[in-house]
Design an enzyme around this catalytic site. Structure first.
Site, PDB file in Angstrom:
ATOM      1  N   PRO A 155       2.328  -1.831   8.874  1.00 15.91           N
ATOM      2  CG  PRO A 155       3.529  -3.927   9.519  1.00 15.91           C
ATOM      3  CD  PRO A 155       2.069  -3.205   9.114  1.00 15.91           C
ATOM      4  CB  CYS A 156       4.547   1.706   5.515  1.00 19.08           C
ATOM      5  SG  CYS A 156       5.137   2.589   7.147  1.00 19.08           S
ATOM      6  N   PRO A 157       7.478  -0.337   5.115  1.00 18.47           N
ATOM      7  CG  PRO A 157       8.455  -2.301   5.108  1.00 18.47           C
ATOM      8  CD  PRO A 157       7.318  -1.867   5.563  1.00 18.47           C
TER       9      PRO A 157
END
Length: 423
Positions: A155-157
């Site tokens: 994940p990479c918000p």
């Protein structure tokens, strides 16, 4: 980029465009050390007997697996390495044919981990019962099953250029649990995927730290920014690919050359006409509703002869279908539909699935809640598809590994058989 303050309320994130690189690095080091100290080690709720390995294949553990775009691309590359490129690409067009042949792939996914219920349902529906689907926060997984390869688009918000770009968003540090898996099971190869913005956040210090952490796990790294449209995807989608080869493995990975482009010898880029032109009369369901001023602040509509804008993990943010008149810019940060909103719509589920190069038979779960409105249900599919790695990009990245894996498995089999020979 921003730094997080210990304050309550809406103003807890303070922009820090002039934050010095050394200060960013120190913040990262502190956060990484904290994350390592707070790993929650519950008992794993699966046994090794439940993991169905194949001795004659490269077994895969898939983290943050989502709906399975990266995994399907690997499986397809592994099939192409065994039965040939053309035969594999023909097979995946038909569900029955592919399911009949997919067991011949040199790759076999044995375990997946994710917490998105609908994505897990999608994975199970399209990949059978032979894969152990683990719905559990990765921070609570104590032991990962053994594997030859580990995959994951962590994940990479806060890395996304479209997002808040917050250095200490806790979800940005889930990659440490990817590394924890590598340290535990020491696979021969791993492949990680992330957004382009990861490379520039914190003046490059974030990316530098991530690369150093992966290398420290005992791997030689190969890193490159790839554009999906260069590999037969009808979409402008740039992603960072990180391939790690364990230091004792005699294999030098090389990223695939583009197969599509405007240069001599390459196939033409795949256009929207090529990908979804036949769906004009039967697009299937799509997200409906008005468009925000932010959405209308720039062009959201490509021509039939173009590639799509990046498919987002949101129905509301889906690009506009190419039919009708082009959008017009009427003032700074304001575009309109000259032929009216009623003559323009967002791309449908079926269309974005094509643009992400999933086969038509790959069905996406909308969940079981009867209380959700149509848009909310559809958004679950948009989220899964937008978060996925395009299947054909995944295949391109996987193909050099698949071709090596065929020979690697043969070599291991020969060594094993020699050990069994009587004296």
């Amino acid at each position: 980029m921003g730094i997080k303050l210990n304050e309550r309320g809406r103003g807890k994130f303070k922009p820090a465009p002039d934050y010095h690189a050394e200060e960013v690095k120190q913040l990262l080091i502190e956060k990484i050390n904290y994350e390592k100290e707070t790993i929650i080690e519950d008992e794993s709720d699966f046994s090794n007997d439940e993991i169905k390995y194949s001795q004659d294949k490269m077994n895969i553990v898939s983290l943050f697996s989502g709906a399975g775009g990266l995994d399907l691309g690997f499986e397809l590359a592994g099939l192409a390495a065994v039965i040939g490129e053309e035969a594999a690409l023909d097979a995946i067009k038909d569900k029955e044919t592919f399911n009949h042949l997919r067991h011949r792939s040199i790759f076999k996914t044995v375990y997946t981990n994710d917490i998105f219920q609908e994505a897990i349902e999608t994975y199970r529906e399209n990949n059978g019962e032979d894969v152990y689907s683990h719905k559990k926060d990765i921070r609570k997984v104590k032991e990962f099953p053994s594997a030859n390869i580990v995959l994951g688009g962590f994940p990479c918000p806060g890395f996304s250029e479209a997002g808040p770009r917050l250095v200490d968003d806790e979800r940005n540090f889930l990659y440490l649990h990817f590394i924890r898996c590598l340290l535990q099971i020491q696979p021969e190869i791993f492949v990680g995927e992330n957004v382009k913005g990861m490379m520039t956040l914190g003046k490059g210090e974030v990316f530098k730290q991530i690369v150093e952490d992966f290398a420290a796990a005992g791997y030689t790294l190969y890193v490159k920014l790839l554009n999906s449209r260069d590999y037969g995807v009808s979409q402008l989608r740039e992603r960072v690919l990180i391939v790690g080869v364990r230091n004792d493995i005699d294999f030098e990975y090389e990223f695939p050359d583009p197969t599509h482009g405007e240069e001599d010898g390459l196939k033409p880029f795949v256009t929207l006409e090529d990908a979804i032109g036949d769906l004009r009369e039967d697009p299937g369901p799509y997200y409906t509703g008005s468009y925000s001023s932010i959405f209308m602040s720039r062009n959201r509509k490509k021509r039939w002869s173009d590639q799509s804008f990046t498919i987002q993990a949101s129905g509301r943010q889906a690009p506009i279908h190419p039919g009708g008149l082009p959008m017009e810019k009427v003032e700074t940060n304001k575009w309109i539909f000259p032929d009216g909103e009623e003559n323009n719509r967002r791309l449908s589920i079926k269309e974005i699935k094509r643009i992400q190069t999933f086969p038509d038979w790959y069905d996406f779960s909308l969940g079981n809640s009867e209380k959700l409105q149509t848009n909310s249900k559809l958004d679950k599919a948009y989220k899964q598809i937008g978060n996925a790695v395009p299947v054909m990009l995944a295949k391109a990245v996987a193909q050099p590994i698949a071709d090596w894996a065929v020979e690697h498995v043969k070599e291991k089999d020969n060594q094993y058989n020699q050990l069994r020979l009587p004296l």
